[in-house]
Design a protein around this motif. Structure first.
Motif, PDB file in Angstrom:
ATOM      1  N   ILE A  83       0.784  -0.998   0.361  1.00 21.27           N
ATOM      2  CA  ILE A  83       0.129  -0.122   0.589  1.00 21.27           C
ATOM      3  C   ILE A  83       1.332   1.114   0.568  1.00 21.27           C
ATOM      4  O   ILE A  83       0.544   2.173  -1.116  1.00 21.27           O
ATOM      5  N   LEU A  84       1.550   1.266   0.813  1.00 18.49           N
ATOM      6  CA  LEU A  84       2.778   2.625   1.318  1.00 18.49           C
ATOM      7  C   LEU A  84       3.762   2.561  -0.367  1.00 18.49           C
ATOM      8  O   LEU A  84       3.916   3.735  -0.248  1.00 18.49           O
ATOM      9  N   GLU A  85       3.804   1.679  -1.069  1.00 14.92           N
ATOM     10  CA  GLU A  85       4.683   1.175  -1.789  1.00 14.92           C
ATOM     11  C   GLU A  85       3.955   2.019  -3.462  1.00 14.92           C
ATOM     12  O   GLU A  85       4.282   3.132  -3.511  1.00 14.92           O
ATOM     13  N   ASP A  86       2.875   2.055  -3.321  1.00 14.70           N
ATOM     14  CA  ASP A  86       1.528   2.143  -4.296  1.00 14.70           C
ATOM     15  C   ASP A  86       1.539   3.656  -4.175  1.00 14.70           C
ATOM     16  O   ASP A  86       1.270   4.782  -5.615  1.00 14.70           O
ATOM     17  N   ALA A  87       1.518   4.162  -2.721  1.00 20.07           N
ATOM     18  CA  ALA A  87       0.781   5.059  -2.430  1.00 20.07           C
ATOM     19  C   ALA A  87       1.793   6.843  -2.807  1.00 20.07           C
ATOM     20  O   ALA A  87       1.600   7.030  -4.019  1.00 20.07           O
ATOM     21  N   GLN A  88       3.469   6.092  -2.823  1.00 21.92           N
ATOM     22  CA  GLN A  88       3.780   6.909  -3.199  1.00 21.92           C
ATOM     23  C   GLN A  88       4.028   6.546  -4.641  1.00 21.92           C
ATOM     24  O   GLN A  88       4.332   7.979  -5.584  1.00 21.92           O
ATOM     25  N   PHE A  89       3.564   5.590  -5.785  1.00 20.76           N
ATOM     26  CA  PHE A  89       3.953   5.757  -6.946  1.00 20.76           C
ATOM     27  C   PHE A  89       2.751   6.530  -7.649  1.00 20.76           C
ATOM     28  O   PHE A  89       3.152   7.176  -8.399  1.00 20.76           O
ATOM     29  N   THR A  90       1.510   6.222  -7.177  1.00 21.02           N
ATOM     30  CA  THR A  90       0.359   7.152  -6.883  1.00 21.02           C
ATOM     31  C   THR A  90       0.648   8.690  -7.148  1.00 21.02           C
ATOM     32  O   THR A  90       0.213   9.371  -8.028  1.00 21.02           O
TER      33      THR A  90
END
Lengths: 266, 271
Positions: free
Chosen positions: A62-69
Motif C-alpha cells: 500500500i505504501l509503495e503504491d501510494a508513493q507511486f500514485t
C-alpha cells in the motif's frame, strides 16, 4: 560504498545465497529476515518510470503504491537525491515533508521508514525501502547491513539485466512492470480517449485516483475493464478543487501534480 | 638531443642535496595532486596527461607517454608529455614491436639503454635513435592480475634509468592504473544503468501501446498485443520501437490497430 566489517560480508554472502534460491519477488522476504526489520520493498526506477520488484507484506505494498500514485515519499526522494532518506518517527516534520505518504504510513501501523538508493559505482537503478513498526533509528549494524544489501541487490539487478536480450527487460525483473501492467495499459487507453501523450494520461489518472480517494491500480482496472472513462463525468467523484498539496517532490520524474481540472472532468 | 625537462633550469647547478630535496618535495606534491584529481568526476585523460608531465619533471627521462590496451589488445596513446610527431609515431609503432608491447605482454619492466641495429626491435630502435632517444624504458600498468598498458619513458642519453627512478615510475604507473580502472568502472556502470532504464521504459511503452490499440480498435489486450506483434513482424521492426513510435505519434495508430471502431455500448440511459 564500502562493505565494512566481517558481519556485513557474511550477510552479503548469506543474502546472495538466499536470493539465488528465490525469485525476485521473494527478495523482500529475504531482506526482512536478514535485516530483522518489519518490512522491505524493492523498487526498480529509471527513465522516469518506477515499478515494485517486490514487497514483503500488504501494508508495504500500500505504501509503495501510494508513493507511486502521488509521486511523493521517501522512495522518490532517495532516488532523486541519491542519498539515503530516513524518518525515525512520524510527526509534524514528516507530515510537512510527505503530506500524503506520512499519514498513510501511520495508518498502516508504521513507526519509521528508511529509503536507500540502489546505487553502485555510479549506477542508480531503484530504491530499497525499509519499514519499522516501532519508531526509532536503525542500529549502526542495520544501517551497515542495508548498505551491504544495496550493493548486492544493485549488482544482482544489473547482472540479471546484462543477460537479457538487447532492449528487453530481464525476465526476473519483469514483475516490476507486470505488476502495474494495467496502469500502463490504462494510460494508453486514456491517451487515445483524450488525445494526449501517455505520460500526460498517467498524470490525469493519478489526479483522478487522488480526487476519488482510490488507488491508481483501482482506477487503472476500471479503465481497462471499460467501467470508467476519464473524458466523461463519473459518479462518486468529488468536484474539482481538492486541497492543493505541496507535492510532488521538486524535480520528480513525473512533474507537476496536475491541476484540479485534471480530475477527470471535461 | 631533446631534453624536455622543465626542472633544473635555474642557471646555477644545484647541489646533490638540493636536488634530492627538491625531488622529494616534487614527488610528494605530484602524488597529492594526482590523488586530488581522483575525486568524483575526474577526467581520466587529464589525470594521465598530468602524470606524464610530472614523470619527465621527476625522472631522468626526456619524454613520457601512457599507452593503454583497448578491448582488442591494441595499444593506444592516451597521454604524452609532448605532442611531437616523432614521439607519437614511436608510440604508434609499438603495436608491432617495442618495449611497451613487450612490457604489456609480460607485465614486467622492459628497458633498453643502448638502442642500435642489434636491439631486439630494429625498426623501433632506428626510429627512436633518430628522434633523439637512444634509451627507453617501459613500465607496466597493472591492476591486480590485469595488465592495462604501459608508461613509456624516453631518455635522451644512452644510459639506463637509475633503479630509484624505475621504482618511482612504477609508483606513478600504479596511481595511473587506479585512475584508469576507476574510470572504466564508472563508464561500465553508466552503460549498465542505461541498459536497465531503456529496458524498463521499453517494457512500459509496450503496455501503453497495447492500451492505445485496444482503445482505438475496441479489442481486448491480447488482441491488441497480437496486432502490435503482427505489425512489427510484417514491417520487420522491433516491438519496442513500434510501441515507442506509437507513443510519440511518429506512427499513426490506425496503421497498427486498423480502422477506428466506435464504442459499441454508448453510455447513458439510451442504452
Amino acid at each position: 560504498m564500502p562493505v565494512s566489517g566481517e558481519r556485513s560480508i557474511r550477510l552479503a554472502v548469506a543474502f546472495a545465497r538466499g536470493m539465488s534460491r528465490t525469485p525476485a519477488t521473494g527478495w523482500c522476504g529475504v531482506g526482512v529476515e536478514f535485516l530483522v526489520v518489519s518490512g522491505v520493498g524493492i523498487t526498480v526506477m529509471g527513465g522516469g518510470a518506477a515499478g515494485p520488484l517486490c514487497v514483503s507484506d500488504p501494508s508495504v505494498a500500500i505504501l509503495e503504491d501510494a508513493q507511486f500514485t502521488v509521486g511523493e515519499g521517501p522512495c522518490p526522494e532517495a532516488f532523486l537525491s541519491g542519498v539515503p532518506v530516513s524518518a525515525a518517527s512520524f510527526g509534524q516534520e514528516t507530515a510537512r515533508r510527505w503530506p500524503s505518504f506520512a499519514p498513510l504510513a501511520v495508518a498502516n501501523g508504521m513507526g519509521a521508514v528508511f529509503a536507500y538508493p540502489l546505487a553502485s559505482a555510479g549506477a542508480n537503478v531503484g530504491v530499497l525501502s525499509v519499514y519499522q513498526r516501532s519508531a526509532g533509528s536503525l542500529t549502526d549494524g542495520q544501517h551497515a547491513d542495508c548498505l551491504t544489501l544495496v550493493e548486492v541487490i544493485t549488482e544482482t539487478m544489473l547482472s540479471l539485466q546484462d543477460t537479457a536480450p538487447p532492449g528487453e527487460l530481464a525476465r526476473e525483473l519483469d514483475d516490476a512492470v507486470a505488476y502495474r501492467a494495467e496502469v500502463y495499459q490504462a494510460s494508453g487507453i486514456v491517451a487515445v480517449q483524450l488525445g494526449v501523450p501517455a505520460a500526460e494520461a498517467l498524470l490525469r489518472m493519478r489526479a483522478h485516483a487522488f480526487a476519488a480517494d482510490q488507488t491508481l491500480d483501482a482506477v487503472a482496472s476500471a479503465i481497462v475493464d471499460r467501467r470508467l472513462r476519464l473524458d466523461e463525468p463519473a459518479p462518486g467523484v468529488p468536484p474539482p478543487g481538492f486541497p492543493p498539496l505541496g507535492f510532488p517532490a521538486p524535480g520528480f520524474p513525473t512533474p507537476g501534480f496536475p491541476t484540479p481540472d485534471g480530475g477527470g472532468r471535461s | 638531443m631533446n631534453d624536455d625537462r622543465t626542472i633544473g633550469d635555474t642557471g646555477r647547478q644545484p647541489s646533490v642535496e638540493e636536488r634530492a630535496l627538491r625531488r622529494e618535495e616534487l614527488t610528494a606534491i605530484t602524488f597529492v595532486e594526482i590523488v586530488d584529481t581522483l575525486v568524483d568526476d575526474f577526467d581520466v585523460i587529464e589525470v594521465l596527461t598530468v602524470l606524464t608531465a610530472r614523470t619527465v619533471e621527476l625522472l631522468a627521462a626526456s619524454a613520457a607517454g601512457i599507452l593503454l590496451a583497448d578491448e582488442h589488445g591494441h595499444l593506444r596513446v592516451m597521454a604524452a608529455s609532448s605532442e611531437k610527431i616523432q614521439l607519437l609515431e614511436l608510440f604508434q609503432l609499438q603495436n608491432d614491436e617495442g618495449p611497451c608491447l613487450d612490457s604489456y605482454r609480460t607485465g614486467t619492466v622492459v628497458a633498453h639503454p643502448t638502442l642500435g641495429p642489434d636491439s631486439p626491435w630494429p625498426r623501433f630502435a632506428a626510429e627512436s635513435v633518430a628522434s633523439g632517444y637512444p634509451s627507453v624504458c617501459a613500465i607496466p600498468m597493472r591492476f591486480k592480475e590485469r595488465v592495462l598498458g604501459c608508461l613509456n619513458l624516453f631518455i635522451s642519453r644512452p644510459v639506463a634509468l637509475p633503479p630509484t627512478d624505475v621504482a618511482l615510475a612504477q609508483a606513478l604507473a600504479d596511481v595511473a592504473s587506479i585512475a584508469v580502472v576507476q574510470d572504466q568502472a564508472t563508464r561500465l556502470a553508466a552503460v549498465r544503468e542505461g541498459n536497465l532504464q531503456h529496458a524498463l521504459t521499453s517494457r512500459i511503452s509496450i503496455e501503453q501501446a497495447k492500451g492505445m490499440v485496444a482503445e482505438y480498435a475496441r479489442v481486448d489486450m491480447d488482441q491488441a498485443f497480437a496486432r502490435l506483434r503482427q505489425f512489427a513482424r510484417n514491417h520487420n521492426r522491433g516491438l519496442t520501437e513500434v510501441a515507442q513510435s506509437l507513443a510519440t505519434g511518429e506512427l499513426v495508430i490506425e496503421s497498427v490497430a486498423g480502422p477506428r471502431r466506435p464504442r459499441t455500448v454508448p453510455p447513458g440511459p439510451a442504452s
